[in-house]
Design an enzyme around this catalytic site. Sequence first.
Site, PDB file in Angstrom:
ATOM      1  N   ARG A 196      -0.974  60.698 -51.294  1.00 37.03           N
ATOM      2  CA  ARG A 196      -0.138  60.314 -50.634  1.00 37.03           C
ATOM      3  C   ARG A 196       0.515  60.527 -49.892  1.00 37.03           C
ATOM      4  O   ARG A 196       1.808  60.414 -49.617  1.00 37.03           O
ATOM      5  CB  ARG A 196       0.674  58.963 -51.005  1.00 37.03           C
ATOM      6  CG  ARG A 196      -0.755  57.458 -51.470  1.00 37.03           C
ATOM      7  CD  ARG A 196      -1.592  57.129 -51.054  1.00 37.03           C
ATOM      8  NE  ARG A 196      -2.724  56.231 -51.747  1.00 37.03           N
ATOM      9  CZ  ARG A 196      -3.341  56.482 -52.143  1.00 37.03           C
ATOM     10  NH1 ARG A 196      -3.625  57.538 -52.360  1.00 37.03           N
ATOM     11  NH2 ARG A 196      -4.481  55.334 -52.408  1.00 37.03           N
ATOM     12  N   SER A 199      -1.926  49.125 -50.908  1.00 34.83           N
ATOM     13  CA  SER A 199      -0.376  48.791 -52.302  1.00 34.83           C
ATOM     14  C   SER A 199       0.648  49.214 -51.260  1.00 34.83           C
ATOM     15  O   SER A 199       0.988  50.166 -51.055  1.00 34.83           O
ATOM     16  CB  SER A 199      -0.895  50.537 -52.776  1.00 34.83           C
ATOM     17  OG  SER A 199      -2.529  50.029 -52.647  1.00 34.83           O
ATOM     18  N   GLU A 227       4.915  53.191 -51.399  1.00 32.97           N
ATOM     19  CA  GLU A 227       4.246  53.629 -50.237  1.00 32.97           C
ATOM     20  C   GLU A 227       4.181  53.530 -48.860  1.00 32.97           C
ATOM     21  O   GLU A 227       4.069  54.601 -48.178  1.00 32.97           O
ATOM     22  CB  GLU A 227       2.606  53.266 -51.228  1.00 32.97           C
ATOM     23  CG  GLU A 227       1.309  54.260 -50.122  1.00 32.97           C
ATOM     24  CD  GLU A 227       0.313  53.611 -50.087  1.00 32.97           C
ATOM     25  OE1 GLU A 227       0.254  53.760 -51.609  1.00 32.97           O
ATOM     26  OE2 GLU A 227      -0.494  53.639 -49.381  1.00 32.97           O
TER      27      GLU A 227
HETATM   28  N1  EPU Z   1      -3.754  45.439 -62.958  1.00 30.47           N
HETATM   29  C1  EPU Z   1      -3.048  44.705 -63.107  1.00 30.47           C
HETATM   30  N2  EPU Z   1      -2.931  43.176 -62.537  1.00 30.47           N
HETATM   31  C2  EPU Z   1      -3.073  43.899 -60.828  1.00 30.47           C
HETATM   32  C3  EPU Z   1      -3.725  44.735 -61.062  1.00 30.47           C
HETATM   33  C4  EPU Z   1      -4.199  45.555 -61.227  1.00 30.47           C
HETATM   34  O1  EPU Z   1      -3.016  45.188 -64.463  1.00 30.47           O
HETATM   35  O2  EPU Z   1      -2.957  42.474 -60.594  1.00 30.47           O
HETATM   36  C5  EPU Z   1      -4.087  46.737 -63.128  1.00 30.47           C
HETATM   37  C6  EPU Z   1      -5.277  46.941 -63.627  1.00 30.47           C
HETATM   38  O3  EPU Z   1      -6.595  46.485 -64.779  1.00 30.47           O
HETATM   39  C7  EPU Z   1      -6.230  48.357 -63.861  1.00 30.47           C
HETATM   40  C8  EPU Z   1      -4.711  49.105 -63.222  1.00 30.47           C
HETATM   41  O4  EPU Z   1      -3.617  48.340 -62.846  1.00 30.47           O
HETATM   42  O5  EPU Z   1      -6.156  48.869 -64.857  1.00 30.47           O
HETATM   43  C9  EPU Z   1      -5.375  50.356 -61.519  1.00 30.47           C
HETATM   44  O6  EPU Z   1      -5.981  48.690 -60.995  1.00 30.47           O
HETATM   45  P1  EPU Z   1      -6.710  48.878 -59.972  1.00 30.47           P
HETATM   46  O7  EPU Z   1      -8.093  50.342 -59.708  1.00 30.47           O
HETATM   47  O8  EPU Z   1      -7.202  48.402 -58.784  1.00 30.47           O
HETATM   48  O9  EPU Z   1      -5.924  50.581 -59.129  1.00 30.47           O
HETATM   49  P2  EPU Z   1      -4.198  50.526 -58.527  1.00 30.47           P
HETATM   50  O10 EPU Z   1      -3.624  51.857 -58.908  1.00 30.47           O
HETATM   51  O11 EPU Z   1      -3.727  49.205 -58.415  1.00 30.47           O
HETATM   52  C10 EPU Z   1      -4.937  52.459 -56.355  1.00 30.47           C
HETATM   53  C11 EPU Z   1      -4.697  52.696 -54.909  1.00 30.47           C
HETATM   54  C12 EPU Z   1      -5.451  51.942 -54.180  1.00 30.47           C
HETATM   55  C13 EPU Z   1      -7.063  52.086 -53.898  1.00 30.47           C
HETATM   56  C14 EPU Z   1      -6.958  51.758 -55.465  1.00 30.47           C
HETATM   57  C15 EPU Z   1      -8.844  52.524 -56.201  1.00 30.47           C
HETATM   58  C16 EPU Z   1      -2.082  53.520 -55.003  1.00 30.47           C
HETATM   59  C17 EPU Z   1      -1.107  53.266 -54.502  1.00 30.47           C
HETATM   60  N3  EPU Z   1      -2.981  52.073 -54.699  1.00 30.47           N
HETATM   61  O12 EPU Z   1      -4.182  51.136 -56.597  1.00 30.47           O
HETATM   62  O13 EPU Z   1      -5.045  52.459 -53.131  1.00 30.47           O
HETATM   63  O14 EPU Z   1      -7.781  51.375 -53.929  1.00 30.47           O
HETATM   64  O15 EPU Z   1      -6.120  52.761 -56.247  1.00 30.47           O
HETATM   65  O16 EPU Z   1      -8.376  53.700 -55.633  1.00 30.47           O
HETATM   66  O17 EPU Z   1      -2.547  54.641 -55.502  1.00 30.47           O
HETATM   67  C18 EPU Z   1      -3.296  51.899 -50.981  1.00 30.47           C
HETATM   68  O18 EPU Z   1      -3.054  53.225 -51.032  1.00 30.47           O
HETATM   69  O19 EPU Z   1      -3.388  50.831 -50.235  1.00 30.47           O
HETATM   70  C19 EPU Z   1      -4.580  51.456 -51.905  1.00 30.47           C
HETATM   71  C20 EPU Z   1      -5.186  49.616 -52.022  1.00 30.47           C
END
Ligand code: EPU
Length: 339
Positions: free
Chosen positions: A162, A234, A330
């Site tokens: 990012r 995010s 972010e």
């Molecule tokens: N999780 C929780 N609670 C929640 C949501 C998620 O415990 O409410 C846990 C999930 O079980 C999982 C982990 O957190 O183990 C990661 O969750 P998720 O796969 O939804 O991805 P994220 O890390 O929250 C990142 C990016 C997203 C992107 C997704 C998929 C960042 C800051 N965010 O989210 O990007 O779509 O991975 O690759 O890196 C964005 O930047 O705006 C964005 C949406």
Amino acid sequence: MIEKKDYSLLEHNTFKIDVCAKHFVEYNSEDELIDFLQSGKLKKTFLHIGEGSNLLFLNDYQGMVLHSAIQGVEVISELDDYVLVRVGAGMSWDDFVAHCVEKLWYGAENLSLIPGEVGAAAVQNIGAYGVEIKDLIYAVETVDIMGQRKTYSVADCEYAYRYSRFKKVENKHIFITRVILKLSKIEQYHLDYGSVRKELLKHTEVDLSTVRNAIIAIREEKLPNPCHIGNGGSFFMNPIVSKLKFEELKSLYPEIPYYELSQAKYKIPAAWMIDQCGWKGKRIGDAGVYSKQALVLVNHGKATGKDIYELAEAIRSSVKNKFGVILKPEVNYIGSDSI
Ligand code: EPU
């Protein structure tokens, strides 16, 4: 060229914060931008925006907001195995992804449905489901506030998670006008994410359209559509911690999800920590934490930028107290010198 005064930014920020810009300028081409910059009309305080999908306005913007309406997808070179395309910074990112899928150009499909425009996507290095836009970028064309054009190769863009050189405060005078992307004509997919593989099981065959549709289905299930509920995706970045810190967290919380990076660093999902602190679905007035994804803050209606900011600060201090980890936004805060 559009030039406005006291212009509402409601349609220019996906958080749907009701603020105004003292001056607003929208240009349709590099030449229009250069003429404008060389006319001396640019105000001292300025902000270049894309679709406003990663901005939180804390109050009215007293300077000049600039927006690119440069459109177009132009093939500049095509070989048997790849294509180089030059895309206007003002084009909707997802319209571009749809175009790639239609043309059978591989690479962008995992980035389906990410809000925002092509120029801002290259500033922010958007990423999802194992792909970042930097993996597709070949070069970035820019104009600086003196009206000088310069093309940066991808290596010169300093891309990281990012992050790019265009995010640096000292580079805010450089505006991206077009992005050149290299897409594959050879069939290939990035299906490492468990959720993507699982969603694809609903389809009998895997092709570009089914992958795009699977990504869209996953995003629609987990992330709020800014057309229905204001949000900036995010809100925080996933923090990267040392091996020592990770081992301490893992011994306290054996179930902690993580991604192992190179150089003994670990990325911890901020969503999981925020969720563990009990924030998911909570709201303070009209500022809230989305009920299906704890990393997304939402505007339930009339929240101000400051309401969202205060909620974000409360979340940051809970996470710091419980896990000893500092979350970095972010989303970019705009408009208050005190923050
Ligand atoms: N999780 C929780 N609670 C929640 C949501 C998620 O415990 O409410 C846990 C999930 O079980 C999982 C982990 O957190 O183990 C990661 O969750 P998720 O796969 O939804 O991805 P994220 O890390 O929250 C990142 C990016 C997203 C992107 C997704 C998929 C960042 C800051 N965010 O989210 O990007 O779509 O991975 O690759 O890196 C964005 O930047 O705006 C964005 C949406």
